[in-house]
Design a protein around this motif. Sequence first.
Motif, PDB file in Angstrom:
ATOM      1  N   SER A  82       0.834  -1.211   0.064  1.00  0.00           N
ATOM      2  CA  SER A  82      -0.039   0.072  -0.144  1.00  0.00           C
ATOM      3  C   SER A  82       0.900   1.317  -0.056  1.00  0.00           C
ATOM      4  O   SER A  82       0.465   2.099   0.691  1.00  0.00           O
ATOM      5  N   ASN A  83       1.954   1.260  -0.627  1.00  0.00           N
ATOM      6  CA  ASN A  83       2.809   2.542  -0.763  1.00  0.00           C
ATOM      7  C   ASN A  83       2.171   3.520  -1.590  1.00  0.00           C
ATOM      8  O   ASN A  83       2.589   4.616  -1.390  1.00  0.00           O
ATOM      9  N   TYR A  84       1.038   3.175  -2.136  1.00  0.00           N
ATOM     10  CA  TYR A  84       0.247   4.329  -2.931  1.00  0.00           C
ATOM     11  C   TYR A  84      -0.431   5.294  -1.774  1.00  0.00           C
ATOM     12  O   TYR A  84      -0.813   6.396  -2.054  1.00  0.00           O
ATOM     13  N   LYS A  85      -0.648   4.765  -0.751  1.00  0.00           N
ATOM     14  CA  LYS A  85      -1.279   5.642   0.520  1.00  0.00           C
ATOM     15  C   LYS A  85      -0.093   6.709   0.826  1.00  0.00           C
ATOM     16  O   LYS A  85      -0.454   8.033   1.035  1.00  0.00           O
ATOM     17  N   GLY A  86       1.027   6.403   1.141  1.00  0.00           N
ATOM     18  CA  GLY A  86       2.029   7.126   1.333  1.00  0.00           C
ATOM     19  C   GLY A  86       2.364   8.052   0.137  1.00  0.00           C
ATOM     20  O   GLY A  86       2.213   9.318   0.385  1.00  0.00           O
ATOM     21  N   PHE A  87       2.088   7.695  -1.095  1.00  0.00           N
ATOM     22  CA  PHE A  87       2.085   8.706  -2.121  1.00  0.00           C
ATOM     23  C   PHE A  87       1.057   9.481  -2.187  1.00  0.00           C
ATOM     24  O   PHE A  87       1.156  10.746  -2.406  1.00  0.00           O
ATOM     25  N   GLY A  88      -0.185   9.065  -1.875  1.00  0.00           N
ATOM     26  CA  GLY A  88      -1.426  10.112  -1.843  1.00  0.00           C
ATOM     27  C   GLY A  88      -1.124  11.061  -0.508  1.00  0.00           C
ATOM     28  O   GLY A  88      -1.392  12.258  -0.758  1.00  0.00           O
ATOM     29  N   ASN A  89      -0.682  10.765   0.574  1.00  0.00           N
ATOM     30  CA  ASN A  89      -0.189  11.384   1.460  1.00  0.00           C
ATOM     31  C   ASN A  89       0.713  12.780   1.203  1.00  0.00           C
ATOM     32  O   ASN A  89       0.354  13.789   1.375  1.00  0.00           O
ATOM     33  N   SER A  90       1.672  12.442   0.408  1.00  0.00           N
ATOM     34  CA  SER A  90       2.637  13.249  -0.174  1.00  0.00           C
ATOM     35  C   SER A  90       2.053  14.263  -1.135  1.00  0.00           C
ATOM     36  O   SER A  90       2.266  15.463  -1.156  1.00  0.00           O
TER      37      SER A  90
END
Length: 360
Positions: free
Chosen positions: A242-250
């Motif tokens: 789920s690294n796309y969640k960190g991407f979304g936060n950024s």
Amino acid sequence: MKISATAEDTFLQQVFAKYNFSKEDGALLADTLVDADLRGISSHGIQRLAWYLNMIKEHIIEPTNKPIILKESATSLLIDANQNMGHIASALAMRKLIEKTKKSSVSIAVIRNSNHFGTAGYYSRMAAEAGLIGVSNTNTRPLVVPTNAKDAFLGSNAFAFTFPAEPHPFVFDGATSVVSGGKIQVLAKQGGKIPGEWAIDRDRNIVKDANAAEDILSKVALTEEQPGGGVLTLGGNEEENSNYKGFGNSLVVELLTGILAQGSISADTNTGKHDFSQFFLTIDPSFFGDIEVLKANVESMFERIRNLDKLPGTQIMIPGDREYKRYDENKAHGVSIDETTAGQLKDIATELNVTAPTAL
């Protein structure tokens, strides 16, 4: 080596005075760096000094410029940092927001044409100390590689949130990436290895050597050249985690800072204006209920979490607990400075004819 917080503060104020910062601005800048070191956030402490001074020499930072309030309403601010240190405009913004929020319950500020502002939590804690909820965001130089990409594009894009509580405010302060670039910088100075999956090369292979990772980040930050690789988003290297969640936060922070301020996005801060942008939000929780009841409820929730069943030999800590513990310890026993930074401080002291802090 260890130095006293008082000696660090005195040295920093002398250095900033030599670079033509006003006495008030120099005291603020020194306090933000000492505060970071006391809390054990050495990535944003005095080890940043040589970097700041290089940017002053390159006229990326202009010490005599003053922030300009471009627009103001009862609940909002738009500030031009005027190419000075981000700390100065950010402290101004938070002081103004505290005044506004005491009257209006919620206020927002956006800063453009800024620079690095230290730790995001410093400004959110200003709000908490005034009995308010505080949110602080900034974009940064390009460091972070989006999900499935090979090139750094986003900043570490810090997010800090504070809430009034006892015995100290709740403070969450962290990058929206796995780590900030400063943590890799500190490890590189120490010649250490990266303990976790923090950085990747141009083929998305994990980089464990801190110097190799810092070399990648330096090339991205200082040139238009894109060498590939950088820091990972929260969630690590694999999309399955789920690294796309960190991407979304950024991306959320990018939208609130560079886009809303109409400044550079992180990907473009290494060229042209070299400008960062900041976003601040303050909320008066007493609008929603008695502040003492809210504080008591917060502390009750935290105590329940701290006392959950846990693995043997471990401790459950609420965000901010570790930093407040370190603050008290380091205030009494001194802050730690790595050898490379200590050498830089001696060189700066010699160049400016001031006295470097000595080891305790």
